[in-house]
Design an enzyme around this catalytic site. Structure first.
Site: not given
Ligand SMILES: Cc1ncc(COP(=O)(O)O)c(C=O)c1O
Length: 402
Positions: A115, A189, A214
């Site tokens: 991300y 992740d 999500k």
């Molecule tokens: C795969 C992934 N990891 C981490 C994050 C970061 O999370 P947050 O937006 O809750 O800070 C996202 C956000 O889109 C994501 O898609």
């Protein structure tokens, strides 16, 4: 409240029950509240009365511990079948807390496709503290083997990746990394599949990280992140950092996530049903050059997916024949898919990673990965399947007619 509950440990008998049952009962025990509330109350108090100086009922101050947060952490741990879970103010705050376990001179080996915000944190924030980062394509385990160094302390990857849904053989990576140095912390992740479709701890990972924002919350109304782990040393260190850094979520948000999680199993099934139908429909469409979905046999790592995932999730990517103007025409006509960042919630969303979620990646990296302006990412929601297909069909027809 028993000591067990305050510490966030989970009743492990519950772990024998099914996923949907755990989501409804773990951490929710009415006995823990004087009122015997069936739904964990939202405890907004920032401080807790002490019996005598430094003698308390398990809670002192809301940053270091909160009963509503504790209920959520216990439930989440049960979904990952982990001993411990901790939640944070966002997915990125979770990443920052984990990175606090490192010190100047340490090295991180990370997936080259992450991300955009995850990549940005490592590249522009962690790097400022003298931590080096090597980005590697994890779908080829030998790349990871080559990248490991004597000062590597953290290995971090997404599987499947955001946005191109590349899959990593978690077990193979864990074997390589732990053989090289068993002290290296491996983080997966798991945001794209959620604990419902993938349990990375089963394959030797130390920490599972999630953007709860999500699928786990699933209603586009909370920003939050989490870790789950079986290692009490890591749990202790991270709990310390959670309090010391202070990026904790509000009790109200914990309540919302706790509520959202109760339907995670049902939602994931419907996301998957819709995503598979959408992917098959798009595969046949003349305006679509390529479709990427974990549930299609055409996915290059279909064998690994079958081995380590119990389902395929709700994320679908496609390359459109044409250019950014064609993509914009398609997006303009969509009625049910909302043009917005984020993913994993009940309503369907669509976005163009190159200029939206992954705009913060260096342009040369985007090019190398194949994140161009014709790539469209769909987060397929839980609407009626036919309605989604019809919506895509009419928008593609319009874009194709230009
Ligand atoms: C795969 C992934 N990891 C981490 C994050 C970061 O999370 P947050 O937006 O809750 O800070 C996202 C956000 O889109 C994501 O898609």
């Amino acid at each position: 409240m028993s000591k067990n509950q305050v510490n966030g440990d989970v009743d492990h008998d519950l772990y024998k029950l099914g996923f949907g049952t755990r989501a409804l009962h773990a951490g929710q025990e009415p006995d823990q509240w004087n009122s015997r509330a069936v739904v964990p109350p939202i405890v907004m108090s920032t401080t807790f009365a002490q019996f005598a100086p430094a003698v308390h009922a398990g809670y002192e101050y809301g940053r270091s511990g909160n009963p509503t947060r504790n209920s959520l952490q216990k439930c989440l741990a049960s979904l990952d079948k982990a001993k411990f879970a901790l939640v944070y103010a966002s997915g990125l705050a979770t990443q920052a807390n984990i990175t606090q376990l490192l010190k100047e001179g340490d090295n991180i080996v990370a997936g080259d496709e992450l991300y955009g915000g995850t990549n940005r944190y490592f590249r522009t924030c962690a790097a400022k503290f003298g931590i080096s980062i090597d980005y590697v394509n994890f779908s080829k385990p030998e790349n990871v083997e080559r990248a490991l160094k004597s000062n590597t302390k953290l290995v971090w990857f997404e599987t499947p990746t955001n946005p191109l849904l590349k899959v990593t053989d978690i077990e193979a990576i864990c074997k390589i990394v732990k053989k090289f140095n068993s002290d290296i912390i491996i983080v997966v992740d798991n945001t794209f599949l959620s604990p419902y479709f993938q349990s990375p701890l089963n394959f030797g990972v130390d920490i599972v990280m999630n953007s709860i924002t999500k699928y786990i919350n699933g209603h586009s109304d909370v920003i939050m992140g989490s870790i789950s782990t079986n290692r009490s040393d890591l749990h202790q260190q991270l709990k310390y950092v959670q309090n010391a850094v202070g990026a904790v979520p509000s009790p109200f948000d914990c309540f919302l996530v706790n509520r959202g999680m109760k339907t995670l199993a049902l939602r994931m099934e419907q996301h998957q049903k819709n995503a598979l139908a959408v992917a098959k429909f798009l595969e046949e469409h003349p305006l679509v050059r390529k479709v990427i979905y974990l549930g299609l046999k055409s996915h290059p790592q279909y064998d690994v997916i079958k081995k380590q995932c119990s389902g395929f999730g709700g994320m679908v990517c496609m390359y459109i024949n044409g250019n950014l103007e064609t993509v914009k025409a398609f997006l303009e006509k969509l009625k049910l898919f909302t043009l917005a960042e984020s993913l994993g919630a009940v309503e369907s969303l669509v976005e163009v990673p190159s200029i939206m979620t992954h705009a913060s990646l260096p342009p040369e990296l985007r090019k190398e990965l194949g994140i161009d302006d014709t790539l469209v990412r769909l987060s397929v929601g839980i609407e009626n399947t036919d309605d989604l297909i019809q919506d895509l069909d009419q928008a593609l027809k319009y874009a194709n007619s230009l």
